[in-house]
Design an enzyme around this catalytic site. Structure first.
Site, PDB file in Angstrom:
ATOM      1  N   ASP A   1      24.464  40.308  38.338  1.00 44.05           N
ATOM      2  CA  ASP A   1      24.862  41.549  39.020  1.00 44.05           C
ATOM      3  C   ASP A   1      23.741  41.886  39.992  1.00 44.05           C
ATOM      4  O   ASP A   1      22.564  41.937  39.590  1.00 44.05           O
ATOM      5  CB  ASP A   1      25.027  42.697  38.024  1.00 44.05           C
ATOM      6  CG  ASP A   1      26.117  42.448  36.999  1.00 44.05           C
ATOM      7  OD1 ASP A   1      26.986  41.599  37.258  1.00 44.05           O
ATOM      8  OD2 ASP A   1      26.088  43.106  35.949  1.00 44.05           O
TER       9      ASP A   1
ATOM     10  N   GLU B   1      34.444  44.347  40.885  1.00 44.73           N
ATOM     11  CA  GLU B   1      33.028  44.761  40.901  1.00 44.73           C
ATOM     12  C   GLU B   1      32.312  44.083  42.061  1.00 44.73           C
ATOM     13  O   GLU B   1      32.099  42.866  42.027  1.00 44.73           O
ATOM     14  CB  GLU B   1      32.335  44.360  39.575  1.00 44.73           C
ATOM     15  CG  GLU B   1      32.963  44.992  38.343  1.00 44.73           C
ATOM     16  CD  GLU B   1      32.326  44.499  37.041  1.00 44.73           C
ATOM     17  OE1 GLU B   1      31.498  43.568  37.075  1.00 44.73           O
ATOM     18  OE2 GLU B   1      32.665  45.053  35.980  1.00 44.73           O
TER      19      GLU B   1
HETATM   20 ZN   LIG Z   1      28.287  41.400  35.780  1.00 41.06          ZN
END
Ligand SMILES: [Zn+2]
Length: 249
Positions: free
Chosen positions: A171, A228
Site C-alpha cells: 500500500d 483502493e
Molecule cells: Zn493493501
C-alpha cells in the site's frame, strides 16, 4: 409444615445467590471490553473462540518472532530512498489500534526489486519518491486486524489470506521532493467510492496523480485493485501465506 419453610427459603436464597453471581460475572467482561477500546497498544484477543477464524493464525502465533530474515523476504528501508509510514504500527489507522509491534517493510525479492526500480524512476523523472503504508503482513498480524474489525467488507478473513500475507502486496502513495503526499483524493484506507481507481469525481490533479502512480506501478509488474487507489499486488510468482514476523529490537 415447619420443615418446608426453611427448604423454600433455602431455595429462594440459592436463586438470589445465582442471580447475583451471574450479574457479577457479566460486569468485568463489559469493563474489559470498554477498556480495550482505550488502552494504548492493546492487542486484541477479546473475541470468543467461535469467532476466531483459523486455527493456524491463533493466539499462539502472535509474538512468535524470529530474528533472522528469511531468504525469500527482503527488507525495504529509508536507505532505499523510500519513505516508511507504516500505519498499522501506530494508531493512525482505521482500527484506531496498534496492530504491528513496530514499523518495518518486507516484500518478496521480485517485488522489492520492482519497487526500488519504481522509486528510482520517479526520482529521476519527477524528483518524487514512494511512501509505503503497508507491505508484508504476517498471518498473525492479519489475525490481529481481523480481531479488531471482524468484517469481511473491511478486512480479508485470515483463513482466506491477503496478498499482503504472501509478501506480494504493498500500500503506497507518492511524495514530492519536499516529502509532501501528492493529492490522491482520499486518505489511506478510506472506505468509499472516492477511493476507487475508476472514480471520476476528483479534480484533474488528483486524476493525474493516480495515473502517474498506476502507470509506473503497472510498468514494473504491479497490478491495482478497483476499490483502493493505494493497493498494488505483484503477481509474477505466488508465495504461500507466511507467519514469519519481524523482530522489534
Ligand atoms: Zn493493501
Amino acid at each position: 409444615m415447619n420443615s418446608t419453610k426453611p427448604r423454600n427459603l433455602g431455595a429462594i436464597l440459592l436463586m438470589i445467590l445465582i442471580l447475583v453471581s451471574c450479574k457479577e460475572n457479566s460486569k468485568p467482561k463489559l469493563e474489559i471490553t470498554n477498556k480495550q477500546e482505550n488502552i494504548k497498544d492493546e492487542t486484541i484477543h477479546n473475541l470468543p473462540p467461535s469467532e476466531i477464524n483459523t486455527p493456524d493464525a491463533s493466539k499462539k502465533d502472535v509474538g512468535k518472532i524470529k530474528n533472522d530474515t528469511p531468504s525469500d523476504l527482503n527488507e525495504i528501508t529509508e536507505a532505499d530512498g523510500i519513505v516508511l509510514d507504516i500505519k498499522y504500527a501506530g494508531k493512525d489507522n482505521f482500527t484506531k489500534r496498534k496492530i504491528y509491534d513496530c514499523a518495518r517493510c518486507f516484500l518478496r525479492p521480485e517485488a522489492t526489486q520492482a519497487l526500488i526500480a519504481i522509486n528510482n524512476e520517479l526520482l529521476d523523472k519527477h524528483g518524487y519518491s514512494l511512501k509505503v503504508f503497508d507491505c508484508f503482513r504476517p498471518k498473525s498480524y492479519q489475525q490481529r486486524l481481523w480481531d479488531a474489525v471482524p468484517d469481511p467488507d473491511y478486512v480479508t478473513p485470515p483463513a482466506k489470506g491477503s496478498m499482503h500475507s504472501r509478501g506480494l502486496a504493498v500500500d503506497l502513495t507518492i511524495v514530492d521532493k519536499n516529502g509532501q503526499d501528492l493529492d490522491m483524493g482520499t486518505e489511506y484506507d478510506y472506505f468509499g467510492e472516492e477511493a476507487h481507481q475508476d472514480y471520476q469525481g476528483h479534480n484533474t490533479q488528483v486524476i493525474q496523480n493516480r495515473i502517474l502512480l498506476k502507470s509506473v506501478m503497472e510498468k514494473h509488474g504491479f497490478k491495482p485493485i478497483r476499490t483502493e487507489w493505494w493497493h498494488y499486488s505483484f503477481r509474477s510468482k505466488i508465495y504461500p501465506l507466511d507467519s514469519w514476523a519481524w523482530s522489534c529490537d
